[in-house]
Design a protein around this motif. Structure first.
Motif, PDB file in Angstrom:
ATOM      1  N   PRO A  65      45.526  66.669  68.008  1.00 23.51           N
ATOM      2  CA  PRO A  65      44.796  66.153  66.906  1.00 23.51           C
ATOM      3  C   PRO A  65      45.664  65.963  65.652  1.00 23.51           C
ATOM      4  N   MET A  66      46.314  67.346  65.351  1.00 18.21           N
ATOM      5  CA  MET A  66      47.001  67.347  64.236  1.00 18.21           C
ATOM      6  C   MET A  66      48.513  66.650  64.295  1.00 18.21           C
ATOM      7  N   ILE A  67      48.877  66.527  65.285  1.00 21.06           N
ATOM      8  CA  ILE A  67      50.250  65.775  65.670  1.00 21.06           C
ATOM      9  C   ILE A  67      49.921  64.242  65.377  1.00 21.06           C
ATOM     10  N   ARG A  68      48.535  64.024  65.989  1.00 20.70           N
ATOM     11  CA  ARG A  68      48.414  62.456  65.801  1.00 20.70           C
ATOM     12  C   ARG A  68      48.262  62.204  64.333  1.00 20.70           C
ATOM     13  N   THR A  69      47.543  62.955  63.711  1.00 21.25           N
ATOM     14  CA  THR A  69      47.258  62.583  62.213  1.00 21.25           C
ATOM     15  C   THR A  69      48.706  62.641  61.477  1.00 21.25           C
ATOM     16  N   VAL A  70      49.433  63.669  61.568  1.00 17.69           N
ATOM     17  CA  VAL A  70      50.776  63.437  61.007  1.00 17.69           C
ATOM     18  C   VAL A  70      51.340  61.975  61.599  1.00 17.69           C
ATOM     19  N   VAL A  71      51.418  61.968  62.839  1.00 13.55           N
ATOM     20  CA  VAL A  71      52.019  60.679  63.108  1.00 13.55           C
ATOM     21  C   VAL A  71      51.466  59.320  62.745  1.00 13.55           C
ATOM     22  N   LEU A  72      50.142  59.190  62.671  1.00 12.14           N
ATOM     23  CA  LEU A  72      49.452  58.194  61.942  1.00 12.14           C
ATOM     24  C   LEU A  72      49.882  57.973  60.325  1.00 12.14           C
ATOM     25  N   TRP A  73      49.793  59.005  59.825  1.00  7.67           N
ATOM     26  CA  TRP A  73      49.935  59.004  58.488  1.00  7.67           C
ATOM     27  C   TRP A  73      51.657  58.489  58.240  1.00  7.67           C
ATOM     28  N   CYS A  74      52.456  58.867  59.055  1.00  2.00           N
ATOM     29  CA  CYS A  74      53.952  58.575  58.892  1.00  2.00           C
ATOM     30  C   CYS A  74      54.002  57.135  59.218  1.00  2.00           C
ATOM     31  N   THR A  75      53.267  56.665  60.306  1.00  4.85           N
ATOM     32  CA  THR A  75      53.498  55.215  60.611  1.00  4.85           C
ATOM     33  C   THR A  75      52.933  54.349  59.370  1.00  4.85           C
ATOM     34  N   VAL A  76      51.702  54.702  58.842  1.00  3.00           N
ATOM     35  CA  VAL A  76      51.482  53.980  57.430  1.00  3.00           C
ATOM     36  C   VAL A  76      52.590  53.944  56.473  1.00  3.00           C
TER      37      VAL A  76
END
Lengths: 592, 601
Positions: free
Chosen positions: A68-79
């Motif tokens: 979940p933490m990695i998903r959040t990081v990746v998501l924010w980075c994508t934005v």
């Protein structure tokens, strides 16, 4: 004769930049926002190293990935990546729009200014050089603004962002990276100089090749007439080979210097791995930080690799800008008084020279103390040997040049106080080599009077006794004259130039050997036509055929810059002197 | 004009590239091999980093171990790969450059030879500017794809190597790659398809802006004397504004695609991080493999664009190549016979029923017949535009008649061996052309001559005075088109060029018009008194010149209106009389008007 005669004020690069920007205010419209967008786009480069560091250190801590933490990081980075791309788009569009608008203004300004320069200044310049001022020089500025200059900002930002992140992760390793990269930073300007010198050579030799090839095209008739194909081909081959060798040399320098940066970067990577691993032993750096470092080093490579190119472009752009500003700095020494000038009434015109002296800058006087009046409606012939000052007289009369001292007046007003639009309406000169534009016959004649319709043009030609000639042309008025009018014969070009001036309907028509390539019968017919229809017009002719002088009301005889004789042909021809001699030798040549 | 990357353009573009490959197989192969090394080594860089992570970084951080042996091996691996990659880059760049420049040189050489070979009539139909742009920009465009071509081949090798590498590492991660990289390629293709027509348009407009500026500055004096600066500035402004809009349109497309092309691999790395973490939690891969694949994505992002560069250049390349090829394929080069002329002394020139037109249906000359007997001087006289210059060009076979024949000593010019006509006859053209060479070079034009002969010719052309006053005499460079000399001086050098050859037939096309009458007189008398003697044909208006002629051919509308001795023509041919006595009649009429005035008074 030097190629660069336009007087540019000496400026430092910064002054050039500032002055250049001030001439094209469009550049600065919305510049702060554009720079902010550029900043955002640059900051985006840090996303990947940060993501790596976060995922490695926080997401993969303890062996089991924290998904979940990695998903959040990746998501924010994508934005963040998408926002970066959007900033990039907006910045590019704004930059293109403002720079292109600014440069279009600069082009138009320079073009107009070149036309406003005096004939003297224009003739000192090669035509090609003037064209470059409004084309390639400005293209270079444009290339720099849209790529090099932008690259410079982005790349600089990239290095700064990378350095800041590195220092945050580990100042020791940051020092290591900089220690590896610093020599390159110092070497780059030297590489750039080599490369620039090599490419300058290439450009020069490309010019040589082109002029060699152009000789085989422009001189095609001579080459064939003298069977000089072999010799011409050899000259072209030599030029082509020299150009190719210079290109290869330049490319070799680029080829060898380009990968150096990457080589140095790999040394930095190796050093960081070794030193970083040692530092990892005592926990002074995390693994994620170390791996992020390896990614950060790649942010150094691209800026250093493109640096030579950017420097090159910056230099070219500045040089181009300097040259363009040089044109704009060159005073239009024979200037249009514009709105301060007087507008003269149309009608019979009287012109007077009062103690006029003229000398080309740094040269001997070519016209000395000329005082003469030309009465309204008179026909004046100007004669003299080559170099006697006839053409100078004509140029002063039409205000293509201003006298060094004394004055030329029209209806009592100093020519310098007359608005150009009014002056050119009243006084028109037909030069010996009547330049034609690559358009139809009608368009060329209409150049003298944009409002004229085809009937008026046909009428003008008929009045000049050229109706027969017009009928013989394949497409009549719609006949294309070719580049510089080369589809017509030399004599026909002069007919068009004369018709063009005739249609302009000035109060004073000045012919500078304007019918030298026309056959005698046509010439006489033209002269008579001009007389016939020009009851209210003053006509001044410079002619090497003295038949013109015989027909004139008054003859002005020049010798070595001095007006030595004036009077009617009948009077002068019987008086011993310059005119009698000229006339005698002409008579033997023309009628013996 | 082809501007889009359609499949037809692709096919033709590849054919152009094929020509280069066949012409320079060794250089091309070298460049491709070097580029392949570069491609493989780029991927290997990520392997080196993965290796470093696995053998040095992870042991140090997770187990607190640091093995000197592994460290040394890692450093060697990283530096070794970097060295090989650098070598690949050097080889690729240098050889790609050589390939491109050699092909450019070949094309330019072939073009200029063809320019020299094609007949003058072909040159009449093709404007100078166009021919020069074939040699400059079209050649450049034709071979432009060669610069990024080896790189593109290297990139293909790189992608294949990378795909293999990732597949071995983890098929699931490979899937991310197989999504991202084709997407990148497709995006690139769309980019180039949209950009190329806009870029071509901008390029064309740049050419138009330059043309307007060139023409306007060349005609600066006319613009000034007719006070047309404003309308010229307006004409130029319209073009610059069109160029501005075209450039902004290019900028819009660039502005959109460049950030996208940069963002896509970045998104790929993020995807790798996420998918990789999932796979890591399943223990399908290790952390170092994750690092390796992420790094690989970053490394590939930029080179992949090279594929687009080649594509982008293809349409322009095809257009450039086609234009160059049209010139090279142009037929109608002059055919030469094998006959020789071995006679000495003045030549006999006969023109038999000659007709000629520059365009079909518009005859400039029509059934022209006359003969210039050996040693005689023949004047050709006629009104402006009657075909005199054209006739002189037919006499030395710069052009061939549409009908009829021109004979030198009885031999049809078309039957003579190449070079024979210019060995025996010389034409001094109305428009003087000088080469950017020395005075000597301009006069000799490849002929091996003694300086004495050159000086003798200069003396005869009344040019010895000013040439000996030049700073380096015969070795003085005359500048582009003889720019450093006056019109009259240029004409006299052109005359000396003809005279130094002691031609058996000398043709002067109004070749003394810029020379003072006295000087012209001396030249013509000198010609007449010359020992070796030539047959001379002069186009002239001046009575002094005509008076030197034994015979006169009077042309009107491309036909011989009369032919004979001056004294006879003046008596029987009205047109001729009107032309040559125009000045005298003018004077006489004026005198009679004056007389009338006096009578009236």
């Amino acid at each position: 004769m030097t190629q660069q005669t336009l007087q540019a004020r000496r400026r430092t690069s910064l002054q050039t930049l500032r002055h250049g920007l001030s001439l094209s205010p469009e550049f600065r419209v919305g510049l702060p926002v554009t720079l902010l967008l550029a900043l955002a786009a640059t900051a985006g480069k840090a996303i990947i190293p940060i993501a790596i560091q976060r995922v490695m250190d926080d997401g993969l801590k303890g062996g089991t990935p924290d998904l979940p933490m990695i998903r959040t990081v990746v998501l924010w980075c994508t934005v963040a990546v998408l926002l970066t791309a959007l900033s990039g788009y907006l910045m590019n569009v704004r930059l293109y729009r403002s720079s292109e608008s600014g440069l279009a203004t600069l082009r138009a300004k320079s073009f107009r200014h070149i036309h406003d320069l005096s004939v003297l200044t224009q003739n000192r310049e090669r035509r090609g050089a003037m064209v470059s001022r409004v084309t390639s020089d400005i293209d270079q500025i444009s290339a720099f603004m849209q790529w090099g200059g932008l690259m410079f900002i982005v790349m600089f930002g990239q290095v700064v962002v990378a350095t800041v992140l590195m220092v945050i992760y580990s100042w020791q390793l940051a020092l290591v990276v900089w220690a590896c990269m610093l020599p390159m930073v110092f070497m780059l300007p030297r590489f750039q100089r080599w490369i620039a010198a090599a490419f300058t050579r290439v450009r020069e030799l490309s010019g040589d090749t082109l002029s060699a090839i152009s000789e085989s095209v422009v001189g095609s008739a001579v080459v064939r007439a003298y069977g000089a194909e072999q010799r011409t081909a050899e000259r072209v081959d030599t030029a082509i080979t020299r150009q190719r060798d210079a290109q290869t040399r330049a490319q070799t320098i680029v080829g060898f210097t380009f990968p150096l940066t990457e080589l140095v970067a790999s040394v930095a990577v190796a050093a960081v791995v070794l030193i970083g691993a040692r530092m990892g032993l005592d926990d002074s750096i995390t693994m994620g930080e170390l791996l992020a470092f390896l990614f950060l080093i790649t942010l150094f490579v691209a800026p250093l690799q493109t640096a030579t190119e950017v420097l090159n472009e910056a230099q070219n752009a500045l040089a181009g800008w300097r040259r363009v500003l040089g044109v704009l700095d060159t005073p239009a020494d024979v200037a249009d008084p514009r709105d301060d000038g007087r507008v003269l009434e149309r009608g019979p015109i009287s012109v007077a020279f009062e103690n006029v002296h003229f000398a080309y800058p740094g040269g001997e006087p070519v016209l000395r103390d000329v005082t003469v009046e030309i009465a309204p409606r008179s026909r004046v012939a100007i004669v003299g040997e080559t170099g006697s000052g006839k053409t100078t007289f004509a140029k002063l009369l039409t205000r293509l040049m201003d006298p060094v001292s004394g004055r030329v007046t029209v209806d009592g007003t100093d020519l310098r106080d007359v608005r150009f639009s009014s002056l050119r309406e009243r006084i028109v000169m037909v030069p010996q080599d009547g330049f034609l534009f690559d358009a139809t016959l009608a368009e060329n004649i209409r150049f003298g009077c944009p409002e004229a319709g085809d009937e008026e043009i046909t009428l003008a030609l008929t009045e000049l006794g050229l109706a027969d000639w017009l009928e013989g042309l394949p497409a009549g008025l719609a006949t294309p004259v070719g580049q510089r009018g080369e589809s017509l014969s030399a004599g026909e070009r002069q007919l068009v130039a004369l018709a063009r001036a005739y249609l302009a309907d000035p109060d004073l028509l000045l012919l500078d050997e304007a019918t030298s390539a026309v056959d005698p019968a046509t010439e006489v017919r033209l002269a008579r036509a001009l007389e016939g229809v020009t009851r209210g017009r003053t006509a001044v002719s410079i002619a090497h055929r003295l038949s013109t002088a015989e027909a004139a009301d008054e003859v002005l005889v020049f010798d070595k810059g001095v007006l030595v004789q004036r009077g009617s042909h009948e009077d002068l021809v019987v008086r011993p002197g310059v005119y009698a001699d000229l006339h005698a030798s002409w008579v033997t040549a023309a009628r013996s | 004009m082809a501007t889009k990357v359609s499949s037809a353009v692709m096919r033709r573009g590849l054919r152009v590239i094929g020509v280069a490959v066949r012409s320079e197989p060794a250089v091309f192969t070298g460049a491709v091999v070097a580029s392949a090394v570069y491609g493989v080594m780029t991927v290997a860089t990520s392997w080196a980093l993965g290796w470093a992570t696995e053998s040095v970084v992870i042991p140090a951080f997770e187990r607190g171990e640091f093995e000197t042996g592994a460290a040394v091996a890692t450093v060697a691996f990283i530096l070794g790969v970097a060295m090989l990659k650098a070598l690949g880059v050097v080889g690729r760049r240098v050889l790609a450059g050589i390939l491109q420049y050699r092909m450019q040189a070949r094309s330019r050489g072939a073009l200029s030879k063809q320019f020299l070979k094609l007949p003058l009539s072909w040159h009449h139909r093709h404007p100078t500017g166009q021919l020069l742009s074939h040699a400059a920009s079209d050649v450049e465009a034709a071979w432009a794809p060669l610069a990024p071509l080896p790189m593109a081949v290297g990139v293909v090798v790189m992608l294949l190597t990378a795909a293999g590498g990732i597949l071995i590492t983890d098929p699931v991660l490979a899937l991310v790659g197989f999504l991202i990289f084709p997407a990148l390629a497709v995006l690139n293709l769309i980019y180039q398809r949209r950009l190329s027509p806009l870029a071509t348009r901008a390029q064309e407009l740049r050419g138009e802006v330059s043309e307007v500026a060139h023409e306007s500055f060349e005609g600066a004096l006319v613009v000034k004397t007719l006070g047309r600066e404003d309308s010229e500035a307006e004409r130029f402004r319209r073009k610059t504004e069109a160029l501005r809009d075209a450039n902004v349109a290019v900028g819009r497309v660039r502005g959109m695609f460049d950030p996208l092309l940069e963002a896509l691999p970045t998104l790929g790395v993020l995807a790798v991080l996420f998918v990789g973490s999932v796979r890591l939690s399943n223990s399908a891969i290790t952390a170092d493999e994750l690092v390796q694949v992420s790094y690989l994505f970053l490394l590939l992002a930029f080179p992949v664009r090279a594929l687009g560069w080649v594509l982008a250049e293809l349409p322009r390349s095809v257009v450039g190549w086609t234009r160059v090829q049209e010139v090279l394929d142009a037929v109608g080069s002059m055919e030469y016979g094998t006959a020789e002329l071995d006679r000495a002394g003045p030549a006999r020139l006969s023109v038999e029923e000659v007709s000629f037109g520059y365009a079909p249906g518009l005859a400039v000359l029509n059934g022209v017949t006359f003969t210039a007997e050996p040693g005689r001087t023949l004047a050709i006289v006629g009104p402006t535009g009657s075909g005199k210059s054209t006739l002189t060009q037919l006499m030395i076979r710069l052009i061939d008649p549409d009908a009829g024949a021109v004979r030198l000593d009885g031999a049809d010019l078309r039957d003579l061996r190449h070079g024979t006509v210019s060995d025996h006859a010389a034409l001094v053209l109305q428009q003087t052309f000088l080469f950017d060479d020395t005075v000597r070079g301009n006069i000799a034009l490849g002929l091996s001559t003694e300086d004495e002969d050159v000086w003798a010719a200069l003396r005869l052309a009344q040019a010895d005075g000013f040439v000996s006053a030049l700073p380096q005499g015969l070795d003085t460079k005359v500048g582009e088109r003889g720019a450093s000399l006056s019109g009259g001086q240029r004409q006299r050098l052109a005359l000396a060029r003809a005279l130094v050859r002691s031609p058996r037939l000398l043709i002067l096309d109004d070749a003394t018009s810029s020379v003072d009458p006295q000087v012209e007189r001396r030249i013509l008398t000198g010609l007449r008194e010359r020992a070796e003697g030539s047959t001379v044909v002069v186009v002239a208006y001046r009575m002094a010149t005509i008076a030197l002629a034994d015979e006169v051919v009077y042309l009107e509308h491309g036909e011989v209106a009369d032919h004979g001795r001056h004294e006879d023509l003046i008596g029987r041919c009205e047109g001729y009389r009107n032309l040559v006595t125009a000045y005298e009649r003018e004077e006489a009429e004026r005198a009679s008007i004056d007389a009338d005035d006096e009578v009236m008074a």
